[in-house]
Design a protein around this motif. Structure first.
Motif, PDB file in Angstrom:
ATOM      1  N   ARG A 122       0.818  -1.213   0.000  1.00 43.32           N
ATOM      2  CA  ARG A 122       0.000   0.000   0.000  1.00 43.32           C
ATOM      3  C   ARG A 122       0.857   1.271   0.000  1.00 43.32           C
ATOM      4  O   ARG A 122       0.333   2.375   0.061  1.00 43.32           O
ATOM      5  CB  ARG A 122      -0.933  -0.003   1.226  1.00 43.32           C
ATOM      6  N   TRP A 123       2.177   1.077  -0.031  1.00 39.13           N
ATOM      7  CA  TRP A 123       3.101   2.228   0.037  1.00 39.13           C
ATOM      8  C   TRP A 123       3.248   2.871  -1.343  1.00 39.13           C
ATOM      9  O   TRP A 123       3.282   2.182  -2.359  1.00 39.13           O
ATOM     10  CB  TRP A 123       4.456   1.756   0.547  1.00 39.13           C
ATOM     11  N   LYS A 124       3.315   4.204  -1.375  1.00 38.49           N
ATOM     12  CA  LYS A 124       3.529   4.911  -2.646  1.00 38.49           C
ATOM     13  C   LYS A 124       4.746   5.825  -2.490  1.00 38.49           C
ATOM     14  O   LYS A 124       4.937   6.425  -1.423  1.00 38.49           O
ATOM     15  CB  LYS A 124       2.308   5.749  -3.006  1.00 38.49           C
ATOM     16  N   PRO A 125       5.552   5.962  -3.558  1.00 38.86           N
ATOM     17  CA  PRO A 125       6.697   6.868  -3.489  1.00 38.86           C
ATOM     18  C   PRO A 125       6.238   8.270  -3.082  1.00 38.86           C
ATOM     19  O   PRO A 125       5.178   8.718  -3.526  1.00 38.86           O
ATOM     20  CB  PRO A 125       7.249   6.862  -4.918  1.00 38.86           C
ATOM     21  N   GLY A 126       7.015   8.907  -2.244  1.00 39.90           N
ATOM     22  CA  GLY A 126       6.649  10.237  -1.782  1.00 39.90           C
ATOM     23  C   GLY A 126       5.872  10.212  -0.475  1.00 39.90           C
ATOM     24  O   GLY A 126       5.689  11.244   0.163  1.00 39.90           O
ATOM     25  N   SER A 127       5.436   9.014  -0.064  1.00 40.72           N
ATOM     26  CA  SER A 127       4.721   8.865   1.201  1.00 40.72           C
ATOM     27  C   SER A 127       5.626   9.254   2.362  1.00 40.72           C
ATOM     28  O   SER A 127       6.838   9.032   2.313  1.00 40.72           O
ATOM     29  CB  SER A 127       4.259   7.413   1.351  1.00 40.72           C
ATOM     30  N   ASP A 128       5.046   9.833   3.421  1.00 42.57           N
ATOM     31  CA  ASP A 128       5.878  10.156   4.581  1.00 42.57           C
ATOM     32  C   ASP A 128       5.999   8.950   5.510  1.00 42.57           C
ATOM     33  O   ASP A 128       6.576   9.041   6.578  1.00 42.57           O
ATOM     34  CB  ASP A 128       5.330  11.386   5.319  1.00 42.57           C
ATOM     35  N   LYS A 129       5.435   7.819   5.108  1.00 45.24           N
ATOM     36  CA  LYS A 129       5.586   6.596   5.900  1.00 45.24           C
ATOM     37  C   LYS A 129       6.617   5.659   5.237  1.00 45.24           C
ATOM     38  O   LYS A 129       6.836   5.727   4.038  1.00 45.24           O
ATOM     39  CB  LYS A 129       4.240   5.887   6.016  1.00 45.24           C
TER      40      LYS A 129
END
Lengths: 267, 376
Positions: free
Chosen positions: A229-236
């Motif tokens: 569920r992670w996307k580039p640019g995410s702060d997680k």
């Protein structure tokens, strides 16, 4: 079977502070050994220096307690000399990413068939909470009272870029996944890196006013997201298996060198 | 069969005769030929060569391999030796046999990468923090280099210590003929291995000169090796009694055996009033200087040191008996000379012949010093 085939019960409780994640991690490793039914004399637990550098004290396996940052360098000699051994290098973030960073990336590049585990609590706990290469920009520590003017390593991304066969990141909150990744890493037959995010309430938590150990574990859980569920640019940060690929393991590749040199002929 | 080989090649031959099966190294002039040859030769006999990311990793990998039961070696020069020192301490503390070849070059720092020096005598002895004994050997001929390399492995295995083989740029690259077959029957010492039965303690010892038997990783026993001060189980200990025993044993197992370990070559004459003491490449010039000085009527003793550490105190005292001046040629500012002064005390005039310009000391320079001293 039981983890106490691998952990020395007489040594418990551990000498680590209450709320520290290290105990969870060594339990997970013992669980992985147990589920893989490895023999004590087939395993070499190699450690460096720092809070987590003492983790070999608790294992009933072979142990090699070495120098700050050098666990992987020693593990390299052990594994190459006897490729049949299960070799596990246990490091904190200072150990793995700062003083030992060079050994880390080169072992990944060689695809040495060991499991390298980094317990990442984002500071040097043993020496009083100094900032480490995984402290975040702006972090407070005993050596960055005004806020850290440096950025942190994304260790898993670094090791993946260096050529590892297997890279996984998880947290001490995700215990079952941690055991699963350690088992996969041990069985990978290539350089396997598992980064475990964990709290250091005594030092990192205190300097950054992060509350109790429980509060910190929740924060660590909330800072990550499954890689699916992670996307580039995410702060997680993404957790899960970040990289899994099949490449020739270093000791097997060296067997080819011996074969070409004629070194197996006399055996 | 006689072969015309260099000092660096002699190290390779000696290592293979001794049973070396693992080399971890990092390129550095003037030692690199050792790594080059072993990267070819070791896999031919099923051995392993690895070029590590730096000298720190090189010695670390060697120590790890030694704990698996292999005979191991690394080779370097001054700048690399400086990086290896933390692992020298590890080998001392964890009592791991290993051979470290130091093909010395001129210092300090990067210094003279392609020129000779002998400035690492104290570094190998005192470079690792804590100040614990090591063994260091210094050949001065190519045949001696083969023999001393075998001896380095033998001593490492016998005493569970890092052993330094100290050559230099000139010995490493000069060639002499050697009869390698003459080493066929040379005694080879292997580490004591723990018996299969009974409880295994990796640091089991009763006396201060005991060297505990080993058991390899992956063998019959569970083995602990540790850089932290430990008890006989290899477990860290805060107990002053156990700490004292461990640290005393690290000291006494070497220092008390100096008589067995030390080797030298003495050429003494009746009525000598002076003595030339040297080692390594400078001993060759010292020897020639003594031959020529005697031909001109001087009465001079000669002592070539083969074991730099433990320092051969008795040999020095014996060679200096009745002598009132001792000339010590060496390619540094007087390291062996300091040891000679320590051994002989204030009654004997120790005269230094030092050179640090990247060239060797010639016999004429030593003869000049002998003449000047005789005239004064």
């Amino acid at each position: 079977m039981s983890i106490f085939n691998y952990i020395n019960e007489a040594k418990l409780p551990t000498f680590w502070c209450s709320g520290c994640g290290h105990g969870v991690i060594i339990k997970a490793l013992a669980d992985a050994f147990d589920q893989l039914e490895l023999a004590l004399n087939e395993i070499v637990v190699v450690t460096g220096i720092g809070c987590f550098g003492r983790s070999d004290d608790y294992f009933m396996t072979n142990a090699l307690h070495t120098l700050h940052g050098r666990a992987i360098a020693y593990a390299t000699g052990v594994k190459l000399a006897n490729p049949e051994l299960t070799v596990v290098a246990l490091m904190g973030d200072g150990d793995a990413a700062s003083i030992g960073g060079n050994h880390l990336i080169h072992a990944a590049r060689r695809n040495l068939g060991i499991l390298a585990l980094c317990a990442n609590n984002r500071n040097y706990g043993m020496t009083g909470g100094q900032y480490s290469p995984t402290s975040q920009f702006g972090d407070r520590s005993s050596t960055s009272r005004y806020g850290l003017p440096e950025s942190s390593f994304d260790l898993s991304a670094l090791v993946q870029a260096a050529g590892a066969s297997f890279v996984a990141r998880t947290t001490v909150f995700h215990y079952k996944n941690l055991v699963k990744y350690l088992k996969k890493g041990i069985n990978k037959g290539g350089f396997a890196f598992v980064e475990v995010m964990e709290p250091c309430p005594t030092m990192y938590g205190k300097f950054n006013q992060l509350g109790s150990a429980g509060d910190m574990v929740q924060q660590i859980r909330d800072e990550v997201v499954p890689v699916s569920r992670w996307k580039p640019g995410s702060d997680k940060s993404p957790i899960g298996i970040l990289c899994e690929r099949d490449m020739q393991e270093y000791c097997r590749a060296y067997d080819d060198v011996i074969r070409k040199a004629g070194g197996f002929d006399g055996d | 069969m006689r072969k015309f080989i260099s000092g660096n090649e002699a190290v390779v031959e000696g290592a293979l005769i001794a049973g070396c099966r693992f080399f971890g190294g990092y390129p550095i002039t003037p030692s690199s030929e050792i790594a080059g040859h072993l990267s070819t030769r070791l896999p031919q006999i099923g051995g392993k060569y690895i070029q590590m990311e730096d000298e720190i990793g090189s010695l670390a990998a060697c120590i790890g391999a030694s704990l698996c039961g292999e005979k191991v070696m690394t080779a370097t020069s001054g700048p690399g030796l400086s990086l290896m020192l933390e692992n020298v301490g590890m080998a001392i503390m964890a009592e791991v046999p290993c051979v470290i070849v130091d093909v010395q070059r001129g210092g300090p720092s990067t210094g003279l990468a392609t020129k000779v020096g002998q400035g690492d005598v104290f570094q190998v002895r005192w470079g690792s923090h804590g100040g614990y004994p090591v063994i260091a050997l210094a050949p001065s001929t190519i045949a001696e280099t083969v023999e001393m390399t075998i001896e380095a492995f033998n001593l490492a295995e016998k005493y569970r210590v890092p052993v330094f083989l100290m050559t230099d740029k000139v010995i490493g690259h000069m060639r002499e003929d050697v009869d390698l077959e003459s080493f066929a029957g040379y005694p080879i010492i292997n580490r004591k291995v723990a018996p299969p039965d009974g409880e295994f303690l990796p640091y089991r010892a009763e006396n201060l000169t005991d060297v505990p038997p080993m058991s390899p990783y992956g063998g019959l026993h569970v083995v602990r090796a540790s850089s932290t001060t430990h008890d006989q189980r290899g477990v860290p200990t805060p107990d002053p009694e156990k700490i004292t025993f461990k640290n005393s044993r690290l000291y006494h197992k070497i220092q008390d055996k100096a008589g067995e370990i030390c080797r030298w070559e003495a050429d003494l004459m009746p009525g000598a009033d002076s003595l030339v003491v040297s080692f390594g490449i400078s001993a060759r010039s010292g020897k020639q200087a003594v031959v020529e000085a005697r031909a001109s009527g001087m009465k001079v003793n000669f002592l070539k040191i083969l074991t730099l550490w433990p320092f051969p105190e008795e040999a020095i005292s014996e060679a200096a008996r009745g002598v009132n001046k001792v000339v010590v040629p060496e390619l540094n500012w007087g390291q062996v000379a300091l040891e000679v002064e320590r051994v002989l005390g204030a009654d004997v005039n120790v005269i230094r012949v030092n050179k640090t310009d990247g060239t060797i000391i010639c016999p004429e320079e030593i003869i000049q010093v002998l003449n000047d001293a005789a005239a004064s």
